[in-house]
Design an enzyme around this catalytic site. Sequence first.
Site, PDB file in Angstrom:
ATOM      1  N   SER A 171       0.823  -1.204   0.000  1.00  0.00           N
ATOM      2  CA  SER A 171       0.000   0.000   0.000  1.00  0.00           C
ATOM      3  C   SER A 171       0.866   1.267   0.000  1.00  0.00           C
ATOM      4  O   SER A 171       1.668   1.444  -0.909  1.00  0.00           O
ATOM      5  CB  SER A 171      -0.949  -0.062   1.201  1.00  0.00           C
TER       6      SER A 171
ATOM      7  N   ASP B  53      -9.608  -4.909  -5.100  1.00  0.00           N
ATOM      8  CA  ASP B  53      -8.985  -3.853  -4.310  1.00  0.00           C
ATOM      9  C   ASP B  53      -9.626  -2.509  -4.664  1.00  0.00           C
ATOM     10  O   ASP B  53      -9.549  -2.054  -5.801  1.00  0.00           O
ATOM     11  CB  ASP B  53      -7.480  -3.838  -4.613  1.00  0.00           C
TER      12      ASP B  53
ATOM     13  N   HIS C 218      -7.489  -5.307  -0.873  1.00  0.00           N
ATOM     14  CA  HIS C 218      -6.277  -4.565  -0.522  1.00  0.00           C
ATOM     15  C   HIS C 218      -5.452  -5.267   0.551  1.00  0.00           C
ATOM     16  O   HIS C 218      -4.233  -5.222   0.534  1.00  0.00           O
ATOM     17  CB  HIS C 218      -6.693  -3.170  -0.028  1.00  0.00           C
TER      18      HIS C 218
END
Length: 407
Positions: A179, A349, A382
């Site tokens: 991320s 995601d 995610h």
Amino acid sequence: MDLRGLLSFYFLLLLVAQPHPGNGASSRGSIFGQRRTPAQEIGTCETTVVKQGYPCQEFYVTTKDGYILNMQRIPEGRVANGEKKQPVLLQHGIFADGMTWFTNQPEQNLPMILADNGFDVWIANTRGTRFSRRHAFLDPNTKEYWDWSWDELAANDLPAFVDFIYSQTGRKVHYVGHSLGTLTPLASFSQGLVVDKVNSAVLLSPIAYLSRVQSILLNVAANTFLGEAAGLIGIAEFNPKGDPAVDSFLRSICTSTGLNCNDLVTSLSGFNCCLNASAINNYPENEPQSTSTKNLIHLSQIIRTKVIAKFDGLLLYNLRRYGAFRPPVYNVANLPRDLPLFLGHGGNDAISDVEDVQYLISILKYHLGDNLKSLFVKDYGHFDFIRAVNAKDLVYNEVVDFFKSQK
Ligand SMILES: *[C@@H]1O[C@H](CO)[C@@H](O)[C@H](O)[C@H]1NC(C)=O
């Protein structure tokens, strides 16, 4: 806007509109003064890693702007063989800290899988998170402490971690980021920072171009709120669970709507197929961790402007900092062509949207050719890339092979 969007908006409004000085610190123990020593002694190694049979050491690294950051090192796996090992640095994303990698069983966690495969594993903890709240001279209860964004994470934190590992091992590192931990190396490497000490990099759920973010919270934040108001109100620390009033309000709306407050970040970032709820519930204290409001404003800048650039402040700020009216742009096509990269992304995601990642891949592919590998996992959201119970089979084995194929 649907109900969830509305709730997210009120959630954000409440967080940003109510100053809560000190509460974040007191709920987890003030970093200055008495609580500091226990926080250092009872770190991630002792609570989590050593118990599983792995050697583990705690380190503190100071950035050039004075932040004192915690790292863990797992120098080898459960079966020691005394060989010199290749170091790997693991960098978590926003609202998390290094503990995020240890949610599952040792056989399922990336750091332990890497250690058992003969790597020397280093875990980073970003400034402002619970074990990285000290500073050479700033108090985390002041605005000055929180005056940073991912520009500083790229310019100061990442170089500090990499330089430290290099000084301890004399070796270049392999990098794994998740991320926000993917945007910072792209920003560092594109400016030529630390890349001479990096062997290769794995970017999971990459964040770079954010023009198609589906997350309601992020879009609301980016478009209607954070950019405009938060900076003016002057909330420095963005601590999603620091304020008891916010917390009980959230709990009441979660109960009535079914939104999972124990994992709010996850519930707003897309559907994760393969998490183990009982494993996550083992660590209710871990997330969300604090970040700076300025960091969120800077992220929302990417969503709003669709350009990856340094923090865009007021005119005088830009002139003073950049000598220009507009902030300089980070050009990911400046990455060295011989840096092997591995991108892993998921079809569910809501932050690292498939089209945005494909756009990033197209730019990097043009540039890196065979040095770029990508892995698409259709069902992953995610957080599956760090926490899915099947991530070893679907992702981590490939990561290990990727690192082993480098020299
Ligand atoms: C889920 O987590 C629990 C608690 O940590 C553990 O006992 C269980 O084996 C895990 N399940 C899977 C499928 O990994």
